[in-house]
Design a protein around this motif. Sequence first.
Motif, PDB file in Angstrom:
ATOM      1  N   ALA A  55     -12.539  14.603 -24.844  1.00 13.44           N
ATOM      2  CA  ALA A  55     -13.180  15.616 -24.000  1.00 13.44           C
ATOM      3  C   ALA A  55     -13.907  16.641 -24.858  1.00 13.44           C
ATOM      4  N   ARG A  56     -13.288  17.069 -25.945  1.00 14.24           N
ATOM      5  CA  ARG A  56     -13.940  18.019 -26.856  1.00 14.24           C
ATOM      6  C   ARG A  56     -15.213  17.414 -27.449  1.00 14.24           C
ATOM      7  N   GLY A 204      -8.833   1.255 -23.463  1.00 10.52           N
ATOM      8  CA  GLY A 204      -8.915   2.055 -22.252  1.00 10.52           C
ATOM      9  C   GLY A 204      -9.151   3.531 -22.480  1.00 10.52           C
ATOM     10  N   LEU A 205      -9.395   3.924 -23.721  1.00 10.48           N
ATOM     11  CA  LEU A 205      -9.596   5.343 -24.019  1.00 10.48           C
ATOM     12  C   LEU A 205     -10.853   5.860 -23.316  1.00 10.48           C
ATOM     13  N   GLY A 206     -10.711   6.978 -22.621  1.00 11.82           N
ATOM     14  CA  GLY A 206     -11.830   7.590 -21.915  1.00 11.82           C
ATOM     15  C   GLY A 206     -11.847   7.311 -20.429  1.00 11.82           C
ATOM     16  N   LEU A 209     -10.270  10.250 -18.600  1.00  8.74           N
ATOM     17  CA  LEU A 209     -11.214  11.368 -18.582  1.00  8.74           C
ATOM     18  C   LEU A 209     -12.322  11.125 -17.567  1.00  8.74           C
ATOM     19  N   ASP A 210     -12.850   9.914 -17.547  1.00  5.91           N
ATOM     20  CA  ASP A 210     -13.918   9.594 -16.596  1.00  5.91           C
ATOM     21  C   ASP A 210     -13.445   9.734 -15.149  1.00  5.91           C
ATOM     22  N   ALA A 215     -13.155  12.720 -10.011  1.00  2.00           N
ATOM     23  CA  ALA A 215     -12.361  13.393  -8.975  1.00  2.00           C
ATOM     24  C   ALA A 215     -12.868  14.810  -8.754  1.00  2.00           C
ATOM     25  N   GLY A 216     -13.260  15.457  -9.837  1.00  2.00           N
ATOM     26  CA  GLY A 216     -13.794  16.814  -9.717  1.00  2.00           C
ATOM     27  C   GLY A 216     -15.100  16.859  -8.953  1.00  2.00           C
ATOM     28  N   GLU A 217     -15.829  15.762  -9.012  1.00  2.86           N
ATOM     29  CA  GLU A 217     -17.090  15.666  -8.283  1.00  2.86           C
ATOM     30  C   GLU A 217     -16.895  15.122  -6.874  1.00  2.86           C
TER      31      GLU A 217
END
Length: 283
Positions: A55-56, A204-206, A209-210, A215-217
């Motif tokens: 994320a950073r 499966g990394l990311g 986060l995706d 979900a936020g959208e």
Amino acid sequence: MCRVVDLRQAVLAKNDVAAQVLRTELTARGTTVVNLLSSPGSGKTALLERELLLARERGVAVAALTADLATENDAVRLARSGVPVKQVLTDGLCHLEAAMLGRHLDGWLPADTRLLFVENVGNLVCPAGYDLGESLRVVLASVTEGEDKPLKYPTAFGLAQLVVVTKTDIARAVEFDEAAFRANVEQVNPGVEVVLTSARAGEGLGVLLDRALAAGEGTGTHTPVMARQQHTHGHGHTHGHGDTHDHDREHEHEHDHEHDHGEDHVHDEDRDHPHVHPVAQTR
């Protein structure tokens, strides 16, 4: 007996009200909460650390709050990512609650936080019944825990909006049956996405986060059948444990991993002896 059931339903109903208030407030400021649930030792801290680093790298403003009965070990690990991290010590309470979470976020969570990952207490029973105001509920299980885990903990897996399998780098060694696990997940939560991950190997990394950003959208978030039943029938049909808990714990601690030691203790009006012990964040 009815009195016990009524008390549990009243406690859960009160939590749901607090959760909705918190969800509304955080959504208004652009913050999405991701609630991570798993058994102890599932590997969720290791995976979360990798996701925070990613994320950073992507420039996503992210923070993490982690809850445990004791020790600051997980917060120290997560703070290595360089993002704001807070440790909450529950002193025996087996889950977080919405009002508790809201108090710990007050005055700590950076205003520009886009994603807040909440690492719940390691437990698949009590936390399953408590909405934290999250927009995405994720249940994690390692390949070492057995393919029948979803059947043993149907409430936790049944209310999940995403299921994450961890430690897949050792799946062959422990003879993990992916097809059987997926079938068991489908039985308790039809249609939920199952993601395979390995923090060590990077598989499966990311994806987490995706899915959190989506979900936020407000896009692509799974609605479990059990959640729809909960909305229709009330808590008595969906919460799988009959325990009631003491919500006035004597020693709940929170530890802020952004600042130095030595700041004044902060007292919470709903706790007898809560303390804030800020800890230096590792950059």
